[in-house]
Design an enzyme around this catalytic site. Sequence first.
Site, PDB file in Angstrom:
ATOM      1  N   SER A 142       0.879  -1.177   0.000  1.00 52.77           N
ATOM      2  CA  SER A 142       0.000   0.000   0.000  1.00 52.77           C
ATOM      3  C   SER A 142       0.910   1.219   0.000  1.00 52.77           C
ATOM      4  CB  SER A 142      -0.849  -0.006   1.277  1.00 52.77           C
ATOM      5  OG  SER A 142      -1.438   1.260   1.502  1.00 52.77           O
ATOM      6  N   TYR A 155      -1.910  -1.066  10.178  1.00 52.55           N
ATOM      7  CA  TYR A 155      -1.925  -1.243   8.713  1.00 52.55           C
ATOM      8  C   TYR A 155      -0.569  -0.863   8.120  1.00 52.55           C
ATOM      9  CZ  TYR A 155      -3.828  -0.910   3.947  1.00 52.55           C
ATOM     10  OH  TYR A 155      -4.076  -1.086   2.604  1.00 52.55           O
TER      11      TYR A 155
END
Length: 259
Positions: A142, A155
């Site tokens: 990401s 995350y």
Amino acid sequence: MQNRAIIITGAAMGLGLATAELLAAKQAKLVLVDYNAEALQAAKTKILAKSPSAELLLIPTDVSDEEAVQSYVEKTVEHFGRIDGLYNNAGIEGKQAPLTEYDIDVFKRVIDINLMGVYYGMKYVIPVMKKQNYGKIVNVASVGGIRGVVNQTAYVASKHAVSGMTKNAAIEYGEYGILTNAIAPGAILTPMVEEAFKQVNPDDPKSAEQEYAQRNPTKKLGQPTDVANVVAFLLSEDNGYVSGQTIAIDGGESNLYGN
Ligand code: NAD
């Protein structure tokens, strides 16, 4: 991609499904892995509507369960005889909260799925690819795998780990014809991102989405097909020498300082 056997995790929706639709159209044989068995069936219907002759094997699996991962790899080899590609895509965002207030159980769940799930996938697929002397792996990181994201410590930790493991797989298994890369999508309009905008502004998620898009150099969010096209290249024979990279698919936003 024709007749190449490709495993896609998190295939039931979002980025996984978009790539499955594209690879099915390119006549790849697909193994679709997801822990949402119902959504997986719906995904199959969608894929077959566009590519009626697609060869699909559905395996409902939680990628954070090591034995279950080993089993989906074994079933793939039993069914298709080989594994040409792994799109290690299943992941969750967790809940948004400042670092000191982050719920520890949610933190561990994010790590179990985003980090360990990707690791288990490589752990069991790589030995098969080694024997073939051929394989392409795309792990999903990401932009949170290349920079910090406010209120998303778990995350960000998990996605930096994905980028790191990708570098290691590339240097340890390149000599066996295995090319491993990661992608780093920015905000791509999938169910996960729609949920994130609901967390940012529960009363008006659409305005949160529009505000976010204005920060991007392109003034828009990405579409799942923007990601699928890059993944298809990395998983294909056209990719002969790209390995160990984390490739941003974010309209250039990760190069921006301040806005
Ligand atoms: P999504 O929520 O729309 O789809 C994710 C899919 O993965 C779902 O079908 C879900 O059931 C499945 N899944 C989740 N946990 C699983 C598990 N433990 N085992 C098996 N399946 C599981 O999400 P998305 O936006 O398509 O995201 C896919 C990947 O891309 C994730 O790793 C995410 O972190 C990453 N990503 C997405 C964006 C984005 O903008 N959408 C940006 C950066 C990274």
